[in-house]
Scaffold this motif. Sequence first.
Motif, mmCIF file in Angstrom:
data_model
loop_
_atom_site.group_PDB
_atom_site.id
_atom_site.type_symbol
_atom_site.label_atom_id
_atom_site.label_comp_id
_atom_site.label_asym_id
_atom_site.label_seq_id
_atom_site.Cartn_x
_atom_site.Cartn_y
_atom_site.Cartn_z
ATOM 1 N N SER A 39 44.938 40.355 33.885
ATOM 2 C CA SER A 39 43.593 41.371 34.712
ATOM 3 C C SER A 39 42.690 40.313 33.992
ATOM 4 C CB SER A 39 43.753 42.550 33.993
ATOM 5 O OG SER A 39 42.589 43.200 34.758
ATOM 6 N N VAL A 40 41.596 40.036 34.805
ATOM 7 C CA VAL A 40 40.478 39.099 34.591
ATOM 8 C C VAL A 40 39.114 39.398 34.749
ATOM 9 C CG1 VAL A 40 39.831 36.659 34.595
ATOM 10 C CG2 VAL A 40 42.053 36.864 34.512
ATOM 11 N N VAL A 41 38.435 39.286 33.724
ATOM 12 C CA VAL A 41 36.883 39.336 34.117
ATOM 13 C C VAL A 41 36.239 38.049 33.821
ATOM 14 C CG1 VAL A 41 34.527 40.341 33.626
ATOM 15 C CG2 VAL A 41 36.837 41.633 33.453
ATOM 16 N N SER A 42 35.647 37.199 35.064
ATOM 17 C CA SER A 42 34.823 36.135 34.590
ATOM 18 C C SER A 42 33.461 36.180 34.931
ATOM 19 C CB SER A 42 35.503 34.913 35.836
ATOM 20 O OG SER A 42 35.031 33.605 35.429
ATOM 21 N N VAL A 43 32.795 35.608 34.183
ATOM 22 C CA VAL A 43 31.209 35.959 34.006
ATOM 23 C C VAL A 43 30.494 34.651 33.699
ATOM 24 C CG1 VAL A 43 29.244 36.984 32.919
ATOM 25 C CG2 VAL A 43 31.458 38.212 33.043
ATOM 26 N N ALA A 44 29.413 34.580 34.528
ATOM 27 C CA ALA A 44 28.679 33.388 34.291
ATOM 28 C C ALA A 44 27.187 33.983 33.916
ATOM 29 C CB ALA A 44 28.329 32.498 35.691
ATOM 30 N N THR A 57 42.818 40.104 39.603
ATOM 31 C CA THR A 57 44.002 40.323 39.071
ATOM 32 C C THR A 57 44.843 38.900 39.651
ATOM 33 O OG1 THR A 57 45.039 41.706 40.639
ATOM 34 C CG2 THR A 57 43.979 42.825 38.725
ATOM 35 N N ALA A 58 46.013 38.675 38.670
ATOM 36 C CA ALA A 58 46.874 37.527 39.007
ATOM 37 C C ALA A 58 48.229 37.720 38.707
ATOM 38 C CB ALA A 58 46.049 36.364 38.571
ATOM 39 N N GLU A 72 51.552 26.470 33.367
ATOM 40 C CA GLU A 72 51.025 27.738 33.662
ATOM 41 C C GLU A 72 50.700 27.504 35.113
ATOM 42 O OE1 GLU A 72 48.133 29.513 31.399
ATOM 43 O OE2 GLU A 72 49.296 29.126 29.582
ATOM 44 N N ALA A 73 51.266 28.438 36.021
ATOM 45 C CA ALA A 73 50.808 28.592 37.496
ATOM 46 C C ALA A 73 50.581 29.974 37.771
ATOM 47 C CB ALA A 73 52.011 27.856 38.386
ATOM 48 N N TRP A 74 49.419 30.092 38.503
ATOM 49 C CA TRP A 74 48.797 31.597 38.670
ATOM 50 C C TRP A 74 48.645 31.546 40.254
ATOM 51 C CZ3 TRP A 74 43.918 32.571 40.033
ATOM 52 C CH2 TRP A 74 42.930 31.650 40.029
ATOM 53 N N SER A 75 48.569 32.828 40.848
ATOM 54 C CA SER A 75 48.481 33.261 42.024
ATOM 55 C C SER A 75 47.519 34.732 42.155
ATOM 56 C CB SER A 75 49.436 33.282 43.009
ATOM 57 O OG SER A 75 50.615 34.193 42.735
ATOM 58 N N THR A 76 46.492 34.829 42.818
ATOM 59 C CA THR A 76 45.576 36.138 42.758
ATOM 60 C C THR A 76 46.454 37.159 43.269
ATOM 61 O OG1 THR A 76 44.482 35.334 44.660
ATOM 62 C CG2 THR A 76 43.407 34.838 42.519
ATOM 63 N N THR A 77 46.264 38.450 42.917
ATOM 64 C CA THR A 77 46.944 39.639 43.336
ATOM 65 C C THR A 77 45.825 40.710 44.003
ATOM 66 O OG1 THR A 77 47.164 40.541 41.484
ATOM 67 C CG2 THR A 77 49.097 39.435 42.369
ATOM 68 N N SER A 78 44.663 40.299 43.535
ATOM 69 C CA SER A 78 43.408 41.134 43.844
ATOM 70 C C SER A 78 42.333 40.319 43.553
ATOM 71 C CB SER A 78 43.487 42.720 43.407
ATOM 72 O OG SER A 78 43.040 42.731 41.996
ATOM 73 N N TYR A 79 41.243 40.788 44.375
ATOM 74 C CA TYR A 79 39.937 39.905 44.100
ATOM 75 C C TYR A 79 38.847 40.904 44.479
ATOM 76 C CZ TYR A 79 36.134 36.575 44.276
ATOM 77 O OH TYR A 79 35.059 35.839 44.215
ATOM 78 N N ALA A 210 40.741 37.877 29.542
ATOM 79 C CA ALA A 210 42.086 38.125 30.184
ATOM 80 C C ALA A 210 43.093 39.284 29.311
ATOM 81 C CB ALA A 210 42.751 36.933 30.878
ATOM 82 N N THR A 211 43.474 39.915 29.967
ATOM 83 C CA THR A 211 44.473 40.947 29.570
ATOM 84 C C THR A 211 45.914 40.690 30.290
ATOM 85 O OG1 THR A 211 42.954 42.449 28.787
ATOM 86 C CG2 THR A 211 45.181 43.493 28.822
#
Length: 231
Positions: A39-44, A57-58, A72-79, A210-211
């Motif tokens: 679960s991620v929060v990305s901020v600029a 989320t991914a 590591e490889a990842w794929s989003t599950t929600s945006y 990220a959590t």
Amino acid sequence: MLASSVLAGAQTGGSLLDRIATASAAYRKSLPDFACDESVVSVAKQRFKRKVQVDFTASIRVTRTPDGALSEAWSTTSYMGHPTPGGGHFPLPSYVEGGFGRGVPLFFTAENQRCFVYSAAGDRLSFQSRPGVHGCQEPPSTHGFAQVDSAGELVHGETHRAPQEAIALAMTTLTSEDYGPVVLDGKEFRLPVHLYAEVKDGDRERSFTATYSNCRLFKVSATIRPGDTTP
């Protein structure tokens, strides 16, 4: 008694360094392939004002490559609150990879100890890039620490780098990780459960929080079907 012996070892540095190095080597050698929910929060930000924030989320998968490194490889599950069943790529202010394979334990492995100077105080073991050593991947400004609990288990780590060096090498200026126990295939490992990273460049800042949860074994399955024998 256990807490006292750990702290006594930390005072000299060698005992705690050996303990963390041994744990790091075991982690890299015995960790099975696994997956976690992220679960991620990305901020600029610019001039301390938030310009962009993306929540997503991914599913992140960690596998061992033939040379023993962790990939590591990842794929989003929600945006932004909307499901993304097909995965895909979406605009992100920042994304940080390597939290599982290149976390703070890597700075204490036997093969990397020549690259750093170590010092201990209480339950904290600090590291600083050793000047003048060739063949090391970290820039001269790299420094940080690992913190253990009363049982000698890693609970927190931080890495800091000067902005100019970090940006030139596509690294973070700060990475902070909290570690917790995760059971995989009946064995307990200390894995990152929370990660915060940032890149600061003048009045611009990008951060990534990220959590990780629901970590489990990752296995690839395949179905082999009989060949088509129709003439």
